[in-house]
Design an enzyme around this catalytic site. Structure first.
Site, short mmCIF file in Angstrom:
data_model
loop_
_atom_site.label_atom_id
_atom_site.label_comp_id
_atom_site.label_asym_id
_atom_site.label_seq_id
_atom_site.Cartn_x
_atom_site.Cartn_y
_atom_site.Cartn_z
N GLY A 137 43.88 35.30 38.46
CA GLY A 137 42.64 35.93 38.93
C GLY A 137 41.44 35.52 38.11
N GLY A 138 41.51 34.32 37.50
CA GLY A 138 40.35 33.81 36.76
C GLY A 138 39.99 34.64 35.55
N SER A 216 48.04 30.37 38.17
CA SER A 216 46.60 30.14 38.00
C SER A 216 46.19 30.53 36.58
CB SER A 216 45.82 30.90 39.07
OG SER A 216 44.49 30.47 39.13
#
Length: 603
Positions: A137-138, A216
């Site tokens: 989620g960055g 991610s």
């Protein structure tokens, strides 16, 4: 007397059955922290029914509020009474968005973890293998509540743990002193690992068989935890899905300028560090998130970049730029690299990672007719990508021309449809593919532990990020459905109430879950559980063999070898040569002005 004995015997059997029934309905563990009760959930996968015990919302750290805001986490400690772990804890403060799970609520008191325990006999006498998931989620959004570990746990007989950790400014503020030292979100993850090491045995887990995995930004966090020697003994394997150590822009020296931007936006004085910190400690988490949302939705790139708090080189958790360490590892020795190579690794990317960047230009429907002209490629797409690598400084023309040449199909260099695929390849190679392969090369080179690489290719029926039909392969995050056995809330994700993935996707999910959990159990994705059609080879620098996940799996070699060579060696070499030539020109290229005396002698 005989009747009395018979009655007591029957009563005993009845009480035993009642106890078993109650324990089945209300699972409970007694730990050194106190008694923790959970709940049992039934799940179905490919027509088979399973049961899993869930312990949700267990606090592993004290609330990071008040004086503990921006500080390293402190262990929660024991429970004064039975802890009823049947509800997810709050997610850490973050922007809201349409596809948030309905269970998700946010609060600064958010350092919770969730444990999924299969109702099966462990594969080893020492207990179940354990898989701890770090969400992506960055580093700005996400939560353990998003990832239901029930199917993965029960189908493959492992314990799954999901965690929350502090995000954004609250997780990564670094003003270069002990009042806000930075990287507390990473330290949250480290404390959760310590909690699992100390307590997972109570839940039937084997603390010596812990694997961390993530996707991610969560994948990058897994890699960073693998570069933190203080984690020694807390896990023995890592699985990194679409996130590596040398992603551009990942590390900064500190976040002082970002902190000043927040303080200024909040109407505070920001001349000194103390003024900035006082402002940010007194501000509510809601107002801090509002600054983030306003900046990122403004359409102004500079404002958006000013609120992106990232991991910093704090001298403790991160002592060096970890991307730089990968380059130096060829000739130098570092404690971080030694620890990294001591942990087994699965690392991989999806087939069209760069397609996710298309979403910045519109929806899947509007992008269906998206095309790129040669001029747009040369003047917008490529200069923008290279500027990020070059720190948003002016990019030497020779570097731009080099990248243009690399990302041109010379058979038909002006074909708009081919050029749009080149855009996907450009951003995928730059942000994900070449960093991933560089990391695996360093891991397996000179390492005695096992290293594996994958490429996830299939175009799913319901991709995680809706994309136009012309995107041919899986994109960023598409492997998450198969990894977790399609356990997501499809109503929240896709606004559909009834959906069953096609049978080939469920078969794929079965294989992926088996490879992941085999790795967690033995360190080898091929065993102990057979039934896999392809033997996944180890990755090494000579053969560079890897597995290709698709409708039918297969083996390949030299995954993204050319982009990795290009972005990690050729482009930096040209940039260095250009900067060196410019320095020489500045020092020696200017002719000294001549001066003449009164007699006309000039020198």
């Amino acid at each position: 007397m005989e009747i009395m004995v018979r009655f007591i015997g029957e009563l005993s059997i009845f009480l035993i059955l009642i106890n078993q029934y109650q324990s089945a309905e209300v699972p409970s563990v007694s730990s050194k922290l106190g008694t923790i009760t959970g709940e049992t959930k039934s799940v179905t996968f490919q027509g088979n029914k399973y049961q899993v015990d869930r312990y949700l919302g267990i606090p592993y750290a004290k609330p990071p509020t008040g004086d503990l805001r921006f500080q390293p986490p402190q262990p929660f400690g024991s429970f004064s009474e039975t802890y009823n772990a049947v509800d997810f804890g709050a997610s850490c403060p973050q922007p809201s968005y349409p596809t948030m799970p309905k269970e998700n609520k946010t609060d600064e008191n958010c350092l919770f973890l969730n444990i999924y325990v299969p109702r099966q006999k462990p594969d080893e006498p020492s207990g179940h293998a354990v898989m701890l998931y770090i969400h992506g989620g960055g580093l700005s959004i996400g939560s353990g509540v998003f990832y239901d570990g029930s199917v993965l746990s029960s189908v493959e007989n492992v314990i799954v743990v999901t965690i929350n950790y502090r995000l954004g400014l609250l997780g990564f503020l670094d003003i270069d002193n002990e009042k806000a030292p930075g990287n507390v979100g990473l330290l949250d993850q480290h404390l959760a690992l310590q909690w699992v090491n100390e307590n997972i045995g109570t839940f039937g887990g084997d603390k010596d068989r812990v694997t961390i995995f993530g996707q991610s930004a969560g994948s990058t966090c897994v890699a960073m935890q693998m570069m933190y020697p203080s984690n020694e003994g807390l896990f023995r394997g890592g699985i990194t899905q679409s996130g590596a150590l040398s992603i551009p822009g990942m590390y900064h020296e500190n976040n002082i300028n970002i902190a000043k931007f927040y303080a200024r936006s909040l109407g505070c004085s920001f001349e000194t560090k103390d003024e900035v910190l006082k402002c940010l400690k007194e501000a509510s988490s809601e107002t801090i998130i509002k600054v983030f949302v306003d900046a990122t939705s403004s359409g102004d790139f500079e404002s958006a970049a000013s609120v992106g708090a990232t991991p910093t080189i704090d001298g403790k958790f991160i002592r060096h730029n970890l991307g730089d360490l990968l380059k130096k590892a060829e000739t130098e020795t570092f404690e971080e690299i030694d620890f990294f190579r001591s942990v087994k690794l699965i690392n991989g990317v999806s087939g069209d990672e760069g397609a996710m960047f298309l979403t910045m230009g519109g929806s899947a429907e509007t992008l269906e007719e998206f095309e790129v002209t040669r001029e747009q490629m040369n003047t917008q797409q490529i200069p923008g990508a290279v500027a990020i690598m070059y720190g948003n400084k002016p990019v030497p023309e020779v570097v731009q021309q080099l990248v243009i040449s690399e990302y041109t199909d010379w058979v038909n260099p002006d074909d708009p449809k081919r050029l749009r695929q080149q855009v996907v390849d450009l951003f995928g190679d730059f942000f994900y593919n070449s960093p991933a392969i560089e990391m695996s090369r360093v891991h397996c080179n000179g390492s005695d532990v096992d290293s594996y690489v994958y490429n996830f290719l299939p175009k799913l029926d319901k991709p995680l990020i809706p994309l136009p039909k012309w995107v041919k392969h899986a994109s960023h995050g598409d492997e998450l459905g198969p990894v977790f056995g399609y356990s997501f809330d499809l109503r929240d994700l896709f606004n559909i109430s009834e959906y069953t993935p096609p049978e080939w996707e469920l078969d794929l999910s079965n294989r992926v879950m088996r490879y992941w959990t085999n790795f967690a159990k033995t360190g080898d994705p091929n065993k102990p559980n057979p039934g896999l059609s392809v033997v996944w080879p180890k990755y090494d620098v000579s053969s560079q063999s890897y597995i290709k996940f698709d409708r039918e799996d297969s083996i390949g070699q030299y995954l993204y070898a050319r982009p990795t060579e290009f972005w990690k060696k050729i482009v930096p070499a040209v940039i260095d040569a250009t900067e060196h030539a410019q320095t020489v020109t500045e020092q020696f290229g200017k002719k000294e002005e001549q001066t003449c005396d009164n007699d006309g002698n000039c020198g």
